[in-house]
Write an enzyme that holds these catalytic residues in place. Structure first.
Site, PDB file in Angstrom:
ATOM      1  N   ASP A   1       6.745  -6.959   4.366  1.00 14.65           N
ATOM      2  CA  ASP A   1       5.503  -6.630   5.057  1.00 14.65           C
ATOM      3  C   ASP A   1       4.341  -6.564   4.066  1.00 14.65           C
ATOM      4  O   ASP A   1       4.378  -5.777   3.115  1.00 14.65           O
ATOM      5  CB  ASP A   1       5.677  -5.283   5.760  1.00 14.65           C
TER       6      ASP A   1
ATOM      7  N   HIS B   1       1.353  -5.481   4.765  1.00 19.50           N
ATOM      8  CA  HIS B   1       0.338  -4.559   5.262  1.00 19.50           C
ATOM      9  C   HIS B   1       0.355  -3.201   4.563  1.00 19.50           C
ATOM     10  O   HIS B   1       0.408  -2.153   5.196  1.00 19.50           O
ATOM     11  CB  HIS B   1       0.497  -4.373   6.771  1.00 19.50           C
TER      12      HIS B   1
ATOM     13  N   CYS C   1      -3.394 -10.978   5.621  1.00 20.93           N
ATOM     14  CA  CYS C   1      -1.933 -10.873   5.676  1.00 20.93           C
ATOM     15  C   CYS C   1      -1.229 -12.230   5.669  1.00 20.93           C
ATOM     16  O   CYS C   1      -0.184 -12.387   5.032  1.00 20.93           O
ATOM     17  CB  CYS C   1      -1.487 -10.029   6.868  1.00 20.93           C
TER      18      CYS C   1
END
Length: 415
Positions: free
Chosen positions: A302, A304, A68
């Protein structure tokens, strides 16, 4: 709500700008729902991917669960390249054609977060939950040559971040540079380490279009102006006298184990600057790319989400999974103290103006005697520091390694 140089009035419970405007440094910039959407969606979104070519030295074909911070670092660099090649006013013509198939509002949590564990990625026992996005209409209809040229660069920038060994700033290359600092595929990477990996990747890029940009990483929260200008004035071509653009990366800590709430004004001030290209940060154990703020919440992208591999080497590869349809926000109090701030300056004069404006902002927002980072005249060697010039065999000098150890103690860990 601040979003880079753009300011939008929003309801405190929604990420919905209304049709209004606000004076920012004597410029009135109108904000609307459509404008904010288009501006946000136009940013390049880089997420977990799966089923890409194996990373050298491992059997990994996905970065789910561990990549990430590399992805958020890629997003910051991508934004710097967008500014460099396309300018701040550029937006993707097809941005508003991206929609969520589940018909949820773009302001809500339309895509359910999926974080695959590292163990699952190794065993291939993972459930695929990716955003389902459709692109309406015909892609590639441009009103003039300028739009066509912009779209060529748009695709070129995305291709540099492709998940293949040959992509200049792709995961495979970044991991290769990380090996020189003791990192390997599957390890966790903190924001400070990623800053130096990005620096090395840009320095080593031999693409002709990238010879006009460089990266400088602050040393001990200090930006040495002469060192920056030296990098901007160094050209590989002897007949090229133009100074380079620079992306300045500043790793900082906003507190000890937790972020100090006193730094909220500092973060807001940073994100309000036209030179800022975002912050690689997050909350404990998860890295996010912060692009703006609303009240006391941070707006972010994000990484993820585990999406399928896209071969960016093919002509007219699909673009929609590289653009995020929905902004998300997080309370500042949840922010991990470890982060890296990015700034873009087009040339030496731009850097000088930026250093002055950033210094003013630091003084205004700092509640402590000393700001979180500083700009000083001269070279680092003028202050009796060991030279931090790296050679081809080592990503970090010994002095850099000592500093990075201090940053790595409480950075993002494996999920």
């Amino acid at each position: 709500m601040w979003y880079s140089l753009y300011f939008y009035f929003v309801d405190e419970n929604e990420l919905l700008p209304v049709s209004s405007g606000c004076t920012i440094e004597d410029h009135v910039i109108a904000g609307s729902v459509e404008e904010f959407r288009k501006d946000f969606i136009s940013r390049i979104w880089l997420t977990y991917r799966e089923e890409f070519p194996p990373i050298e030295g491992s059997a990994l074909t996905t970065d789910c669960g561990w990549g990430c911070t590399l992805r958020t670092g890629q997003m910051l660099l991508a934004q710097g390249l967008i500014l460099h090649f396309l300018g701040r006013a550029w937006t993707w013509p097809d941005a508003l054609n991206i929609e969520n198939s589940d018909s949820e509002s773009w302001t809500s949590n339309t895509v359910k977060k999926f974080t695959a564990s590292f163990e699952a990625s190794l065993s291939a026992e993972r459930e695929l939950k990716t955003p389902t996005i459709s692109l309406k209409g015909t892609i590639g209809r441009y009103s003039d040559d300028r739009e066509m040229q912009n779209e060529i660069y748009h695709r070129k920038i995305i291709s540099w971040f492709g998940d293949s060994p040959l992509a200049l700033f792709g995961l495979h290359q970044l991991i290769e540079y990380g090996k020189k600092s003791g990192k390997k595929a599957g390890d966790w990477y903190g924001p400070a380490v990623v800053a130096h990996i990005l620096r090395k990747a840009v320095e080593e890029a031999r693409h002709p279009d990238l010879q006009g940009i460089t990266i400088y990483v602050a040393q001990d929260c200090t930006v040495y102006s002469s060192d920056v200008i030296d990098k901007q004035c160094t050209s590989m071509a002897s007949d090229n006298t133009d100074d380079k653009a620079v992306i300045i990366l500043v790793p900082v800590r906003l507190g000890g184990e937790r972020t100090n709430a006193d730094y909220l004004d500092f973060v807001k001030g940073i994100l309000s600057l036209e030179y800022c290209v975002g912050i690689v940060g997050g909350k404990p154990k998860q890295s996010y790319y912060f692009a703006g703020f609303q009240d006391d919440s941070l707006i972010y992208m994000d990484p993820h989400y585990c999406q399928s591999f896209v071969d960016v080497s093919i002509k007219d590869f699909p673009l929609e999974t590289f653009h995020c349809p929905s902004p998300k926000k997080m309370s500042f109090r949840k922010m991990d103290p470890s982060c890296t701030i990015g700034f873009y300056c087009r040339n030496v004069q731009d850097f000088k103006r930026a250093s002055e404006e950033i210094t003013k902002m630091l003084k205004i927002s700092s509640k402590e005697k000393y700001p979180l980072f500083t700009f000083v005249n001269g070279h680092s060697r003028d202050y009796d520091f060991t030279s931090t010039t790296t050679n081809e065999e080592d990503l970090f000098s010994e002095d850099e390694k000592k500093r990075l150890k201090r940053f790595s103690t409480e950075e993002f860990v494996l999920l």
